[in-house]
Design an enzyme around this catalytic site. Structure first.
Site, PDB file in Angstrom:
ATOM      1  NE  ARG A 184     -14.862 -10.333   5.751  1.00 27.69           N
ATOM      2  CZ  ARG A 184     -14.151  -9.259   6.077  1.00 27.69           C
ATOM      3  NH1 ARG A 184     -14.756  -8.130   6.436  1.00 27.69           N
ATOM      4  NH2 ARG A 184     -12.824  -9.295   6.042  1.00 27.69           N
ATOM      5  CE1 TYR A 222       7.664 -14.012  -6.500  1.00 31.26           C
ATOM      6  CE2 TYR A 222       5.758 -14.994  -7.552  1.00 31.26           C
ATOM      7  CZ  TYR A 222       6.320 -13.985  -6.791  1.00 31.26           C
ATOM      8  OH  TYR A 222       5.541 -12.941  -6.353  1.00 31.26           O
ATOM      9  CD  GLU A 380       1.265   2.191  -3.335  1.00 33.21           C
ATOM     10  OE1 GLU A 380       1.818   1.750  -4.354  1.00 33.21           O
ATOM     11  OE2 GLU A 380       0.391   1.546  -2.722  1.00 33.21           O
ATOM     12  CG  HIS A 383       5.450  -0.088  -6.349  1.00 32.04           C
ATOM     13  ND1 HIS A 383       5.872  -1.385  -6.532  1.00 32.04           N
ATOM     14  CD2 HIS A 383       4.457  -0.148  -5.423  1.00 32.04           C
ATOM     15  CE1 HIS A 383       5.163  -2.192  -5.748  1.00 32.04           C
ATOM     16  NE2 HIS A 383       4.306  -1.469  -5.066  1.00 32.04           N
ATOM     17  CD1 TRP A 481     -12.264 -16.407   3.490  1.00 33.51           C
ATOM     18  CD2 TRP A 481     -10.694 -16.246   1.883  1.00 33.51           C
ATOM     19  NE1 TRP A 481     -11.672 -15.168   3.591  1.00 33.51           N
ATOM     20  CE2 TRP A 481     -10.709 -15.046   2.618  1.00 33.51           C
ATOM     21  CE3 TRP A 481      -9.796 -16.380   0.827  1.00 33.51           C
ATOM     22  CZ2 TRP A 481      -9.852 -13.981   2.344  1.00 33.51           C
ATOM     23  CZ3 TRP A 481      -8.946 -15.319   0.553  1.00 33.51           C
ATOM     24  CH2 TRP A 481      -8.970 -14.143   1.301  1.00 33.51           C
ATOM     25  NE  ARG A 485      -9.607 -14.417   6.636  1.00 33.32           N
ATOM     26  CZ  ARG A 485      -9.236 -13.175   6.922  1.00 33.32           C
ATOM     27  NH1 ARG A 485      -7.964 -12.829   6.831  1.00 33.32           N
ATOM     28  NH2 ARG A 485     -10.116 -12.270   7.319  1.00 33.32           N
ATOM     29  CG  HIS A 509      -4.461  -7.393  -3.477  1.00 34.64           C
ATOM     30  ND1 HIS A 509      -4.845  -6.633  -2.382  1.00 34.64           N
ATOM     31  CD2 HIS A 509      -3.276  -6.868  -3.895  1.00 34.64           C
ATOM     32  CE1 HIS A 509      -3.926  -5.707  -2.146  1.00 34.64           C
ATOM     33  NE2 HIS A 509      -2.969  -5.824  -3.038  1.00 34.64           N
TER      34      HIS A 509
END
Ligand code: ASP
Ligand code: SER
Ligand code: ZN
Length: 611
Positions: A184, A222, A380, A383, A481, A485, A509
């Site tokens: 981090r 969506y 994977e 996909h 955040w 969490r 991401h």
């Protein structure tokens, strides 16, 4: 009508028309938006666009692949130049698309325009350039970061392989903390410096095309009104199961780490076997309910049997072909990157790539020989299977029914792959008699992967949507955040955090700008898919024991859904595979039902929750 066939006839029509003076390219900028209502012209225009788009996208896909598998300055410049060029072209295309009035067009054509025009758009080259620089920079910080041990050691570790293995294998509180905090410290602040500007550009782009902000763009995929409320309700439905898993795991961690884990508060985030505490299967050894049973972790067996990475991909491929789906084509085996190269920097985070030309699909992964990666290989490849199944669709329909569907394909297959039944067949397990205790043991490991993940999959974009909306401002990025969490996952930072930290940046991401709610959706719908495919196979007994290996009936049903791509709203695709039109938690609940009962017994009279 089947869209591929429709295009054949339209092509004939185009050839015919091109001899007269009707031309699809002749759409003048002067025309007013919505002034062309001739559907034949629209179809001709789309047809021409499709061909051009394939070439343009291919060029960018290759440049992107070249950069991510060889992160040189040169490759980054090439990629960003092509991206800029494509962006200009794309803007022109959208301008032309807006000239059409699609109101009375047939369903397919209308939908093509709708999808074509979705998303934001930066309208200034300077902004595009700056935006590309920021995003490349964030990705590069993430990919290059290393954490160095204290002197006299000179060892510096990247995330993969290195820090991730410490997080999964170490049982030393302080070493875990070192890796957790080190990662981090290394990536958070530098990414955090760029992030507000990234947010600004995404919002400018969104507002240019009439959205309130970027969160609306992300949710639009969506195609459901008030999808956020739907998600909230779904989350509430599975929360009791999560709370009981959390309580049980917390007690086991307390047995291991003592007072550093409280009896009734959040769990320190670095003790769960994963850099982000997103999936907890790496601490299966700590939480195993019946240590006397044979472990369902296949990592040691894979290593004993000298498994190779290539073999892992072939086994996955074999599963897809066994149910009658397409195997990976020769170019896949030739062009994919299966292991981390020694001679260059790459983006290690596993990903699948549709080059959108022919059947050129690829995977890049820094694969290691373990259970987790065995699983990810199937993920994977799912996909790639989707790409191959919908490749006869026009380009705008070559996408998942929604993003969650794309994530769910390989995972659905993997729900069969992890069954002791299948692993026995493959010689990776040798459980002779399957008892209720085996069931609990197996389901507990699955819950560490699938249930532990749900609040994490849920909170990431809750955080990002509010960032895009301006509800959460840069000073509060990190505190918000951690608020989420703790609220959803029941975990807490093991050391104090401040507003100069940017812990979201430590998750791939975020710097890569990949929306995340797709995984939450995927983790629910894959159980719906699994259950209906099992029905198709006439499976009897509990669904967690079902394995669809070699069932072409199941494969046919899955294939029919995959071939639809995005040509219909996802509710139609859902109906195709499950007969229902909603995301529904009853399948995942049924799957884990014996475990839920067992956990409630274990937790009887003990603390559950973390308030
Ligand atoms: N790309 C996948 C995930 O981000 C799998 C992985 O490598 O973790 O969905
Ligand atoms: N592959 C996704 C991730 O790594 C979800 O498991 O976060
Ligand atoms: Zn994926």
């Amino acid at each position: 009508m089947e869209v591929g066939r429709m295009f054949f006839w339209l092509l004939i029509l185009v050839l015919f028309c091109s001899t007269s003076h009707v031309s699809a390219t002749g759409i003048s900028d002067e025309l007013e938006d919505g002034s062309i209502d001739n559907e034949i012209l629209a179809v001709m225009w789309l047809q021409e666009l499709n061909t051009k788009l394939i070439d343009k996208n291919y060029e960018l896909a290759v440049a992107n692949w070249n950069y991510e598998t060889n992160m040189t300055d040169h490759n980054s410049v090439v990629m960003n130049n092509i991206s800029l060029e494509l962006h200009d072209w794309d803007t022109e295309v959208k301008k032309k698309a807006r000239k059409f009035n699609t109101e009375n067009f047939s369903y397919e054509i209308k939908r093509m325009f709708k999808l074509l025009l979705q998303g934001g758009e930066l309208r200034n080259d300077e902004q595009v350039r700056r935006y590309n620089t920021i995003t490349t920079e964030m990705l590069s910080i993430y990919a290059h970061a290393k954490v160095c041990r204290d002197p006299p050691s000179t060892e510096c570790l990247p995330l993969e392989p290195g820090l991730e293995s410490i997080m999964s294998d170490s049982r030393d509180y302080d070493e875990l903390l070192w890796a957790w905090k080190g990662w981090r410290d290394a990536v958070g602040p530098p990414i955090g410096k760029l992030y507000p500007e990234y947010v600004k550009f995404r919002n400018i782009a969104a507002r240019n095309t009439g959205y309130n902000d970027e969160s609306d763009v992300w949710l639009e995929n969506y195609e459901e009104d008030d999808f956020e409320t739907v998600l909230d309700e779904l989350f509430q439905e599975i929360k009791p199961l999560y709370m009981h898993l959390h309580a049980y795991v917390r007690r086991k961690l307390r047995d291991r780490y003592g007072d550093r884990v409280s009896t009734d508060g959040p769990i320190p985030a670095h003790l769960l076997g994963n850099m982000w505490a997103q999936q907890w299967d790496n601490i299966y050894d700590i939480v195993r309910p019946f240590p006397d049973l044979e472990s369902v972790d296949i990592t040691p067996t894979m290593r004993e049997q000298d498994y190779t990475v290539l073999q892992m991909f072939h086994i996955a491929n074999n599963f897809f072909t066994s149910i009658g789906l397409t195997g990976m084509p020769p170019t896949f085996w030739k062009k994919s990157m299966f292991v981390k190269p020694r001679d260059r920097d790459v983006v290690c985070h596993g990903s699948a790539h549709d080059m959108q030309k022919g059947n050129d699909v690829r995977i890049k992964m820094c694969t290691q020989i373990n259970y987790n990666d065995f699983y990810t290989v199937h993920h994977e490849m799912g996909h790639c299977e989707y790409y191959l199944q919908y490749r006869d669709q026009p380009l705008v329909f070559r996408a998942g029914a929604n993003h969650g569907f794309h994530e769910a394909v390989g995972d659905t297959i993997a729900l069969s792959v992890v069954t002791p039944d299948y692993l026995n067949k493959m010689g990776l397990l040798s459980v002779e008699k399957f008892t209720d205790r085996h069931d609990i043991d197996f389901l507990l490991r699955q819950a560490l992967v699938k249930i532990a993940f749900l609040p994490f999959g849920f909170m990431i974009d809750k955080w990002r949507w509010d960032v895009f909306r301006g509800i959460t401002t840069p000073e509060d990025y990190n505190s918000k955040w951690w608020e989420l969490r703790t609220k959803y996952q029941g975990i807490e930072a093991p050391v104090e955090r401040s507003s100069t930290d940017f812990d979201p940046g430590a998750k791939y991401h975020i710097p890569s700008g990949t929306p995340y709610i797709r995984y939450f959706v995927s983790f629910l719908i894959q159980f719906q898919f699994h259950e209906s495919l099992c029905k198709e196979k006439n499976h009897e007994g509990p669904i967690h024991r079902c394995n669809i290996y070699q069932s072409t009936a199941a494969g046919d049903r899955l294939g029919a859904m995959l071939r639809m791509g995005a040509s219909r709203p996802w509710q139609d695709a859902m109906q195709e595979i499950t007969g229902q039109r909603k995301i529904d938690t009853s399948s995942i609940k049924r799957y884990f039902d014996p475990l839920f009962t067992w956990l409630q017994e274990q937790n009887y009279g003990k603390d559950v929750g973390w308030d």
